[in-house]
Design an enzyme around this catalytic site. Structure first.
Site, PDB file in Angstrom:
ATOM      1  N   ASN A 181       0.873  -1.182   0.000  1.00 19.35           N
ATOM      2  CA  ASN A 181       0.000   0.000   0.000  1.00 19.35           C
ATOM      3  C   ASN A 181       0.907   1.229   0.000  1.00 19.35           C
ATOM      4  O   ASN A 181       1.522   1.542   1.025  1.00 19.35           O
ATOM      5  CB  ASN A 181      -0.900  -0.033   1.244  1.00 19.35           C
ATOM      6  N   HIS A 202      -9.444   0.848   5.227  1.00 16.19           N
ATOM      7  CA  HIS A 202      -8.137   1.110   5.858  1.00 16.19           C
ATOM      8  C   HIS A 202      -8.337   2.038   7.054  1.00 16.19           C
ATOM      9  O   HIS A 202      -9.169   2.952   7.011  1.00 16.19           O
ATOM     10  CB  HIS A 202      -7.175   1.739   4.849  1.00 16.19           C
ATOM     11  N   GLU A 218      -6.763   4.489   8.071  1.00 14.37           N
ATOM     12  CA  GLU A 218      -6.622   5.926   7.785  1.00 14.37           C
ATOM     13  C   GLU A 218      -7.910   6.477   7.178  1.00 14.37           C
ATOM     14  O   GLU A 218      -8.291   7.623   7.439  1.00 14.37           O
ATOM     15  CB  GLU A 218      -5.403   6.145   6.869  1.00 14.37           C
ATOM     16  N   GLU A 260      -4.837  -5.005  10.670  1.00 11.94           N
ATOM     17  CA  GLU A 260      -3.882  -3.912  10.819  1.00 11.94           C
ATOM     18  C   GLU A 260      -4.141  -3.193  12.139  1.00 11.94           C
ATOM     19  O   GLU A 260      -4.974  -2.270  12.199  1.00 11.94           O
ATOM     20  CB  GLU A 260      -4.016  -2.916   9.657  1.00 11.94           C
ATOM     21  N   GLY A 266       2.853   2.446  10.703  1.00 13.39           N
ATOM     22  CA  GLY A 266       3.764   3.571  10.539  1.00 13.39           C
ATOM     23  C   GLY A 266       4.510   3.947  11.807  1.00 13.39           C
ATOM     24  O   GLY A 266       5.130   5.007  11.870  1.00 13.39           O
ATOM     25  N   SER A 312       3.883  -1.966  10.252  1.00 16.48           N
ATOM     26  CA  SER A 312       5.335  -1.989  10.453  1.00 16.48           C
ATOM     27  C   SER A 312       5.974  -3.321  10.048  1.00 16.48           C
ATOM     28  O   SER A 312       6.923  -3.773  10.689  1.00 16.48           O
ATOM     29  CB  SER A 312       5.697  -1.607  11.897  1.00 16.48           C
TER      30      SER A 312
END
Ligand code: 13P
Length: 250
Positions: free
Chosen positions: A9, A95, A97, A167, A173, A212
């Site tokens: 991604n 996702h 985000e 996730e 991140g 990560s």
């Protein structure tokens, strides 16, 4: 039995020149026969990256999709039919985000999942808890709620043509991945939730880990029984690193 898959991604990174170099390096790399590899560039670059991948075994995915089938007056949105038309085989939905920054709720994510599948795209449904939710001990409840919204709208049969990505938001991140045992626990929970409704579909469902993932931790994560590959952010922008992650899944 389940074929591993690693998806990159790219989020909102890259340029035409950077993509061309990255994709060239990925196409040159040999992934062997044991892993499916997918890249998910920003929407603006899908067509061009897709052209570059045309004769390769690397698949193309979108990072999001409109919940409306369209065509229609939905300024700024991109339909599943359009994604299919430019060569996508996959679409990420839900996702974290998108959920956090753009207020996408479970119901909207479920509609996106259905819209993607209606055009023959394979949805990559993201689920996962925040740090606060993990610390409160409600990880399973959160993941169950996220899955059940899609199960309710699409039905369990739809999961025969879908991928789930676990996730944990706190691992995205941050450089702090879930431990293999933490990932395994939630992956087994995800599979169980689907298997409770259909054992065969549950057994065949690919559940990816994201958060990560790096070349240095990929092998130990992918070694877990219910981890079938990865959804990779930052490390998918570096060809050598991404190739090593794919090799760890193969
Ligand atoms: P990182 O690999 O950069 O943590 O991102 C994970 C992710 O969000 C992939 O969708």
């Amino acid at each position: 039995m389940r074929r591993p898959l690693v998806a990159g991604n790219w989020k909102m990174f890259g340029s035409r020149a950077e993509n061309a170099k990255l994709v060239d390096e990925l196409v040159q790399a040999s992934f062997g026969g044991g892993v499916d590899v997918v890249v998910c560039p920003p929407c603006a670059y899908l067509w061009e990256v897709g052209r570059q991948l045309k004769d390769s075994r690397i698949g193309l995915g979108a990072q999001d999709v409109c919940a409306e089938a369209g065509p229609g007056a939905f300024t700024g949105e991109v339909s599943a039919a359009m994604l299919k038309d430019v060569g996508c085989g996959y679409a990420i939905v839900g996702h974290s985000e998108r959920r956090a920054l753009y207020r996408e709720d479970d119901a909207l994510v479920a509609r996106k999942f259905v819209a993607a599948q209606a055009q023959g795209l394979v949805p990559i449904l993201c689920v996962g808890e925040t740090l606060d939710e993990r610390e409160k001990g409600v990880t399973s409840a959160v993941v169950a709620r996220q899955l059940d919204a899609v199960l309710g709208l699409a039905g369990v049969a739809a999961f025969a043509r879908a991928i789930v990505a676990y996730e944990p938001v706190w691992a995205i991140g941050t450089g702090k991945n879930a431990t293999p045992d933490q990932a395994q626990d939630v992956h087994a929970f995800v599979r169980g939730r689907i298997a409770d409704r259909d054992a065969t579909i549950g057994a065949g469902l690919r559940v990816l880990y994201g958060g990560s993932v790096k070349a240095a931790n990929a092998a130990e994560l992918f070694a877990m029984a219910d981890v079938d590959g990865g959804l990779v952010g930052g490390a998918s922008l570096k060809s050598e690193e991404f190739v090593r992650i794919c090799a760890a899944a193969a």
